[in-house]
Design a protein around this motif. Structure first.
Motif, PDB file in Angstrom:
ATOM      1  N   LYS A  46       0.838  -1.205   0.000  1.00  0.00           N
ATOM      2  CA  LYS A  46       0.000   0.000   0.000  1.00  0.00           C
ATOM      3  C   LYS A  46       0.870   1.251   0.000  1.00  0.00           C
ATOM      4  CE  LYS A  46      -3.897   0.324   0.015  1.00  0.00           C
ATOM      5  NZ  LYS A  46      -4.785   0.484  -1.148  1.00  0.00           N
ATOM      6  N   ALA A  47       1.959   1.231   0.761  1.00  0.00           N
ATOM      7  CA  ALA A  47       2.865   2.376   0.783  1.00  0.00           C
ATOM      8  C   ALA A  47       3.521   2.560  -0.584  1.00  0.00           C
ATOM      9  CB  ALA A  47       3.934   2.189   1.862  1.00  0.00           C
ATOM     10  N   LEU A  48       3.886   1.466  -1.233  1.00  0.00           N
ATOM     11  CA  LEU A  48       4.458   1.532  -2.573  1.00  0.00           C
ATOM     12  C   LEU A  48       3.439   2.102  -3.558  1.00  0.00           C
ATOM     13  CD1 LEU A  48       6.752   0.905  -4.551  1.00  0.00           C
ATOM     14  CD2 LEU A  48       5.802  -1.401  -4.753  1.00  0.00           C
ATOM     15  N   GLU A  49       2.188   1.667  -3.454  1.00  0.00           N
ATOM     16  CA  GLU A  49       1.120   2.173  -4.320  1.00  0.00           C
ATOM     17  C   GLU A  49       0.974   3.690  -4.148  1.00  0.00           C
ATOM     18  OE1 GLU A  49      -3.724   1.937  -4.378  1.00  0.00           O
ATOM     19  OE2 GLU A  49      -2.649   0.090  -3.965  1.00  0.00           O
ATOM     20  N   PHE A  50       0.897   4.137  -2.912  1.00  0.00           N
ATOM     21  CA  PHE A  50       0.749   5.563  -2.614  1.00  0.00           C
ATOM     22  C   PHE A  50       1.911   6.370  -3.201  1.00  0.00           C
ATOM     23  CE2 PHE A  50       1.709   9.214   0.077  1.00  0.00           C
ATOM     24  CZ  PHE A  50       0.497   9.888   0.071  1.00  0.00           C
ATOM     25  N   THR A  51       3.126   5.901  -2.943  1.00  0.00           N
ATOM     26  CA  THR A  51       4.312   6.611  -3.406  1.00  0.00           C
ATOM     27  C   THR A  51       4.384   6.645  -4.928  1.00  0.00           C
ATOM     28  OG1 THR A  51       5.458   5.895  -1.410  1.00  0.00           O
ATOM     29  CG2 THR A  51       6.830   6.700  -3.219  1.00  0.00           C
ATOM     30  N   ALA A  52       4.096   5.525  -5.572  1.00  0.00           N
ATOM     31  CA  ALA A  52       4.169   5.461  -7.029  1.00  0.00           C
ATOM     32  C   ALA A  52       3.123   6.358  -7.681  1.00  0.00           C
ATOM     33  CB  ALA A  52       3.993   4.014  -7.496  1.00  0.00           C
ATOM     34  N   ILE A  53       1.922   6.386  -7.138  1.00  0.00           N
ATOM     35  CA  ILE A  53       0.872   7.241  -7.696  1.00  0.00           C
ATOM     36  C   ILE A  53       1.271   8.708  -7.594  1.00  0.00           C
ATOM     37  CG2 ILE A  53      -1.474   8.105  -7.307  1.00  0.00           C
ATOM     38  CD1 ILE A  53      -2.262   5.181  -6.682  1.00  0.00           C
ATOM     39  N   HIS A  54       1.782   9.102  -6.436  1.00  0.00           N
ATOM     40  CA  HIS A  54       2.141  10.503  -6.265  1.00  0.00           C
ATOM     41  C   HIS A  54       3.401  10.881  -7.052  1.00  0.00           C
ATOM     42  CE1 HIS A  54      -1.073  11.826  -3.695  1.00  0.00           C
ATOM     43  NE2 HIS A  54      -1.060  10.598  -3.195  1.00  0.00           N
ATOM     44  N   ALA A  55       4.304   9.953  -7.249  1.00  0.00           N
ATOM     45  CA  ALA A  55       5.461  10.218  -8.101  1.00  0.00           C
ATOM     46  C   ALA A  55       5.010  10.392  -9.549  1.00  0.00           C
ATOM     47  CB  ALA A  55       6.473   9.084  -7.991  1.00  0.00           C
ATOM     48  N   PHE A  56       4.053   9.584  -9.966  1.00  0.00           N
ATOM     49  CA  PHE A  56       3.489   9.709 -11.315  1.00  0.00           C
ATOM     50  C   PHE A  56       2.825  11.072 -11.488  1.00  0.00           C
ATOM     51  CE2 PHE A  56      -0.117   9.253 -14.221  1.00  0.00           C
ATOM     52  CZ  PHE A  56       0.518   8.793 -15.358  1.00  0.00           C
ATOM     53  N   LEU A  57       2.019  11.468 -10.509  1.00  0.00           N
ATOM     54  CA  LEU A  57       1.342  12.766 -10.581  1.00  0.00           C
ATOM     55  C   LEU A  57       2.344  13.918 -10.578  1.00  0.00           C
ATOM     56  CD1 LEU A  57      -1.676  12.133  -8.185  1.00  0.00           C
ATOM     57  CD2 LEU A  57      -1.708  12.295 -10.690  1.00  0.00           C
ATOM     58  N   GLY A  59       5.322  13.785 -11.791  1.00  0.00           N
ATOM     59  CA  GLY A  59       5.882  13.788 -13.145  1.00  0.00           C
ATOM     60  C   GLY A  59       4.957  14.475 -14.136  1.00  0.00           C
ATOM     61  N   LEU A  60       3.664  14.259 -13.997  1.00  0.00           N
ATOM     62  CA  LEU A  60       2.717  14.949 -14.876  1.00  0.00           C
ATOM     63  C   LEU A  60       2.758  16.450 -14.666  1.00  0.00           C
ATOM     64  CD1 LEU A  60      -0.498  12.720 -14.741  1.00  0.00           C
ATOM     65  CD2 LEU A  60       1.128  12.956 -16.623  1.00  0.00           C
ATOM     66  N   ARG A  61       2.828  16.857 -13.412  1.00  0.00           N
ATOM     67  CA  ARG A  61       2.820  18.294 -13.099  1.00  0.00           C
ATOM     68  C   ARG A  61       4.106  18.990 -13.527  1.00  0.00           C
ATOM     69  NH1 ARG A  61       1.432  16.671  -7.685  1.00  0.00           N
ATOM     70  NH2 ARG A  61      -0.743  16.121  -7.729  1.00  0.00           N
ATOM     71  N   THR A  62       5.228  18.325 -13.404  1.00  0.00           N
ATOM     72  CA  THR A  62       6.509  18.980 -13.679  1.00  0.00           C
ATOM     73  C   THR A  62       7.061  18.654 -15.059  1.00  0.00           C
ATOM     74  OG1 THR A  62       7.741  17.168 -12.661  1.00  0.00           O
ATOM     75  CG2 THR A  62       7.147  19.045 -11.250  1.00  0.00           C
ATOM     76  N   GLY A  63       6.533  17.657 -15.706  1.00  0.00           N
ATOM     77  CA  GLY A  63       7.060  17.223 -17.000  1.00  0.00           C
ATOM     78  C   GLY A  63       7.090  18.314 -18.051  1.00  0.00           C
ATOM     79  N   ARG A  64       6.079  19.143 -18.088  1.00  0.00           N
ATOM     80  CA  ARG A  64       6.039  20.221 -19.084  1.00  0.00           C
ATOM     81  C   ARG A  64       7.112  21.258 -18.819  1.00  0.00           C
ATOM     82  NH1 ARG A  64       1.660  21.101 -22.416  1.00  0.00           N
ATOM     83  NH2 ARG A  64       2.050  23.341 -22.175  1.00  0.00           N
TER      84      ARG A  64
END
Length: 71
Positions: A46-57, A59-64
């Motif tokens: 569950k901690a891995l899921e939480f961390t991975a989702i927020h790392a993905f988000l 990346g979306l926010r900063t990728g541009r």
């Protein structure tokens, strides 16, 4: 966390993590997974899921903002 983000994790993020080369991280990851009891392993996942989702988000926010890396 929204149902969509959980769907995105199981359908896209988790398979991407599983397919990523783990080389120098494989032994420590296996050690952590193998020493945890079932309840602790569930908490770890569950901690891995939480961390991975927020790392993905993140990346979306900063990728541009990283024009040199967006090919």
């Amino acid at each position: 966390m929204s149902d969509f983000m959980k769907f995105l994790y199981t359908s896209y993020i988790k398979p991407q993590l599983a397919a990523a080369p783990q080389e120098e991280y494989e032994a420590p990851l296996d050690l952590v997974r193998n020493v945890l009891d079932p309840h602790a392993r569930e908490c770890y996942e569950k901690a891995l899921e939480f961390t991975a989702i927020h790392a993905f988000l993140l990346g979306l926010r900063t990728g541009r903002g990283l024009p040199g890396l967006n090919g």
